[in-house]
Design a protein around this motif. Structure first.
Motif, PDB file in Angstrom:
ATOM      1  N   SER A 143       0.811  -1.224   0.000  1.00  0.00           N
ATOM      2  CA  SER A 143       0.000   0.000   0.000  1.00  0.00           C
ATOM      3  C   SER A 143       0.840   1.267   0.000  1.00  0.00           C
ATOM      4  CB  SER A 143      -0.932   0.016   1.220  1.00  0.00           C
ATOM      5  OG  SER A 143      -0.167   0.043   2.414  1.00  0.00           O
ATOM      6  N   ASN A 144       2.154   1.129   0.137  1.00  0.00           N
ATOM      7  CA  ASN A 144       3.045   2.293   0.186  1.00  0.00           C
ATOM      8  C   ASN A 144       3.883   2.337  -1.088  1.00  0.00           C
ATOM      9  OD1 ASN A 144       4.868   4.329   0.746  1.00  0.00           O
ATOM     10  ND2 ASN A 144       5.195   3.694   2.876  1.00  0.00           N
ATOM     11  N   SER A 145       3.461   3.150  -2.037  1.00  0.00           N
ATOM     12  CA  SER A 145       4.159   3.206  -3.331  1.00  0.00           C
ATOM     13  C   SER A 145       5.478   3.946  -3.254  1.00  0.00           C
ATOM     14  CB  SER A 145       3.256   3.868  -4.373  1.00  0.00           C
ATOM     15  OG  SER A 145       2.906   5.190  -3.950  1.00  0.00           O
ATOM     16  N   ASP A 146       5.734   4.635  -2.138  1.00  0.00           N
ATOM     17  CA  ASP A 146       6.970   5.405  -2.021  1.00  0.00           C
ATOM     18  C   ASP A 146       8.148   4.582  -1.523  1.00  0.00           C
ATOM     19  OD1 ASP A 146       5.638   7.676  -2.864  1.00  0.00           O
ATOM     20  OD2 ASP A 146       5.072   8.249  -0.798  1.00  0.00           O
ATOM     21  N   LEU A 147       7.914   3.329  -1.095  1.00  0.00           N
ATOM     22  CA  LEU A 147       9.005   2.505  -0.561  1.00  0.00           C
ATOM     23  C   LEU A 147      10.013   2.188  -1.655  1.00  0.00           C
ATOM     24  CD1 LEU A 147       7.322  -0.143   1.774  1.00  0.00           C
ATOM     25  CD2 LEU A 147       8.766   1.782   2.452  1.00  0.00           C
ATOM     26  N   PRO A 148      11.317   2.282  -1.366  1.00  0.00           N
ATOM     27  CA  PRO A 148      12.333   1.912  -2.360  1.00  0.00           C
ATOM     28  C   PRO A 148      12.371   0.398  -2.560  1.00  0.00           C
ATOM     29  CG  PRO A 148      13.381   2.427  -0.272  1.00  0.00           C
ATOM     30  CD  PRO A 148      11.918   2.789  -0.118  1.00  0.00           C
ATOM     31  N   PRO A 149      12.853  -0.085  -3.722  1.00  0.00           N
ATOM     32  CA  PRO A 149      12.921  -1.537  -3.980  1.00  0.00           C
ATOM     33  C   PRO A 149      13.721  -2.302  -2.937  1.00  0.00           C
ATOM     34  CG  PRO A 149      13.284  -0.300  -5.998  1.00  0.00           C
ATOM     35  CD  PRO A 149      13.262   0.704  -4.893  1.00  0.00           C
TER      36      PRO A 149
END
Length: 580
Positions: free
Chosen positions: A33-39
């Motif tokens: 749900s958190n699209s800002d997390l880095p890979p």
């Protein structure tokens, strides 16, 4: 999210995989749900959940997540991980797992875990392919050891040897690598160069951490007679195993006896001593040492399949029943347990049931030599000689074992394939050039037909010159004399050896030849002597029954076999409860 990660890491450290898996589900939902997390963070969270699944033995689910984590790693800019902390931890999690508080994961460690998942689902080739993708400089002790085992199981002996040597360079205390290298034919002198030379050597940093911070005293300060200095007993251990796999059992016993004096009641030494004695035909001593090993550790299962096979040769049904009952209560997931069970039911004359247990043992571990040996013998007794040949060939490919060659010879002779039998016997002689048993095996093949009996006699005599105390050659030579009608020579030969060896098999063979020569009184005396030495000697029991019928003037071959079979089954069922 950091709180979830920290708590999940703590649960994994404690081995609480069920709780970790549930918590990991919430962590993955938060991640999605958190699209800002880095890979890199996504990859770390996937590895955490995969570790929990691995701990729960859900290997295919874990494999899927590990692969997704690797894909995420490849999206992340490459970072140097060689200077990071070592990943090996003494927990039941997948080996080489990082603390995961760092901002990136080690791609090579994830590859190793992927390999472990492939291994867990018995996909050996895929596991090997994955682990070979780890650069050699990035391989720690655990990775090298796993690779060595994979190479060995897939038949790449040269690569396995190199990997095991690398293990010893990292840590010379990995004794399973020492034993494996001895099995692979590495010379004792070469093994010595890989073992500790003085005192306790510091571990390589690639092992994970230094096991001891104590300073090593200079050699001049330490006691020169310290029996526990690794250089003294490590080399003897290596020499003992090299002697075993070189089929020099007398020399092996010298090394193991030395170790037994320095380390009393050591289970490994007792078991190796017992197996060497059994290979030499010293069955009483072998049984004694197997029993000592069981007294030292009643829950040990290693080599108990070999002990069961030894008890089978002695027809000791009561002790074999007790052994199998104990093993089943300890750990029915071990293949040795089912080999022992197969041997027991073979002795009970339920060969079909016994075969199902050998198959069960091989499903657990297809590389267990004893399972293939027992299957070969069972198949022969059921007149399935072709199946027997395949079983003995498999046993031979796993380990150079005289019993595999003996089984091959018997299987080929059962098919009247004398050339193949002779070829197998000569293979044994080539593999074990100093073995009197191998020479006797060649003699046995030649003695099968009248044209080769002279050659057979020469091989028996050669075996006795090489090992004067090898009674197998004596018994075969006595049989050959009897087959050629020279009963007096056979009697003289056996009587000569009985002056030195009070052996029940010699008395039994002499009784049989005396009975064939119509010397019934003398035959009776030797049968009774054989049974007084070994009350479980089945050949002596049956021979005595036949002799008593002869002495009564009854033809021993005229009666039905049904009486005996019914009596044996009733007695066996009355004496012992069924445990399977």
């Amino acid at each position: 999210m950091e709180v979830l990660r920290d708590q999940m890491t703590a649960l994994l450290e404690q081995g609480l995989y069920d709780s970790a898996e549930i918590l990991g589900g919430f962590l993955m939902s938060a991640t999605a749900s958190n699209s800002d997390l880095p890979p890199s963070t996504r990859a770390e969270n996937m590895v955490l959940l995969a570790d929990a699944l691995y701990g729960r033995k859900e290997y295919r689910r874990a494999l899927n997540l590990y692969r997704q984590a690797v894909q995420q790693c490849r999206v992340t800019p490459k970072q140097t991980v060689s200077g990071g902390r070592s990943s090996v931890q003494a927990t039941s999690r997948p080996p080489s797992v990082n603390s995961l508080h760092a901002s990136t994961i080690n791609e090579n460690e994830v590859k190793y875990k992927i390999g472990l998942c492939h291994l867990a689902v018995h996909d050996t080739r895929a596991a090997l392919s994955e682990m070979e993708g780890i650069p050699p400089k990035a391989r720690n002790l655990k990775i090298n050891l796993t690779l060595a085992k994979l190479y060995r199981s897939t038949g790449y002996d040269r690569a396995a040897t190199a990997a095991y040597k690398e293990c010893l360079r990292i840590s010379p205390y990995v004794l399973e690598a020492v034993i494996a290298l001895a099995e692979l034919g590495v010379a004792a002198k070469e093994l010595h160069s890989l073992l500790p030379q003085v005192g306790v050597r510091k571990m390589s940093s690639t092992f994970g951490h230094v096991l001891s911070t104590r300073k090593v005293q200079p050699k001049s300060i330490r006691s020169p007679v310290d029996p526990f200095e690794p250089v003294r007993w490590f080399q003897r251990l290596a020499d003992g195993h090299c002697s075993v796999y070189g089929h020099n059992y007398k020399e092996a016993l010298e090394h193991f006896n030395y170790l037994g004096q320095k380390f009393p009641n050591n289970v490994h030494v007792l078991l190796e001593t017992a197996k060497a004695e059994a290979a030499m035909g010293r069955n009483d001593e072998a049984v004694h040492n197997f029993e000592k090993a069981r007294q030292a550790d009643q829950y040990n299962i290693s080599s108990m399949d070999e002990y069961a096979m030894l008890l089978r040769t002695r027809s000791n049904q009561v002790e074999l029943n007790r052994l199998v009952h104990d093993l089943l209560n300890i750990d029915p997931a071990r293949p040795e347990v089912w080999v022992a069970s197969a041997v027991y039911w073979e002795l009970r004359d339920d060969r079909v049931r016994a075969l199902t247990y050998t198959d069960k043992a091989m499903r657990i571990d297809e590389r267990l030599t004893s399972a293939h040996l027992v299957k070969g013998n069972l198949s022969l007794s059921l007149n399935r000689s072709e199946v027997a040949v395949m079983a003995f060939r498999k046993a031979q490919s796993l380990r150079t074992d005289l019993r595999a060659y003996q089984g091959l010879v018997r299987a080929h002779l059962a098919n009247s394939k004398h050339k193949e039998a002779l070829c197998a016997a000569r293979e044994a002689m080539k593999a074990m050039p100093h073995s009197a048993k191998a020479l006797t095996l060649v003699g046995d093949v030649y003695a099968q037909n009248s044209e080769g009996r002279d050659k057979g006699r020469k091989f028996y005599e050669s075996a006795l010159r090489q090992e004067p105390g090898y009674l197998g050659a004596v018994l075969s030579l006595a049989d050959l004399h009897g087959a050629e009608g020279r009963n007096d020579e056979a009697i003289a030969l056996l009587q000569r050896y009985l002056k030195t060896w009070a052996d029940d098999s010699l008395h039994t063979k002499l009784a049989q030849i005396l009975a064939a020569s119509n010397k019934l009184g003398e035959s009776l005396s030797h049968y009774q002597t054989a049974l007084s030495i070994n009350p479980l000697n089945e050949a002596a029991k049956k021979g005595l029954e036949r002799l008593e019928k002869q002495m009564k003037g009854v033809d021993p071959d005229a009666l039905d076999e049904e009486e005996d079979n019914e009596g044996e089954d009733a007695d066996a069922d009355a004496e012992e409860g069924e445990f399977l």
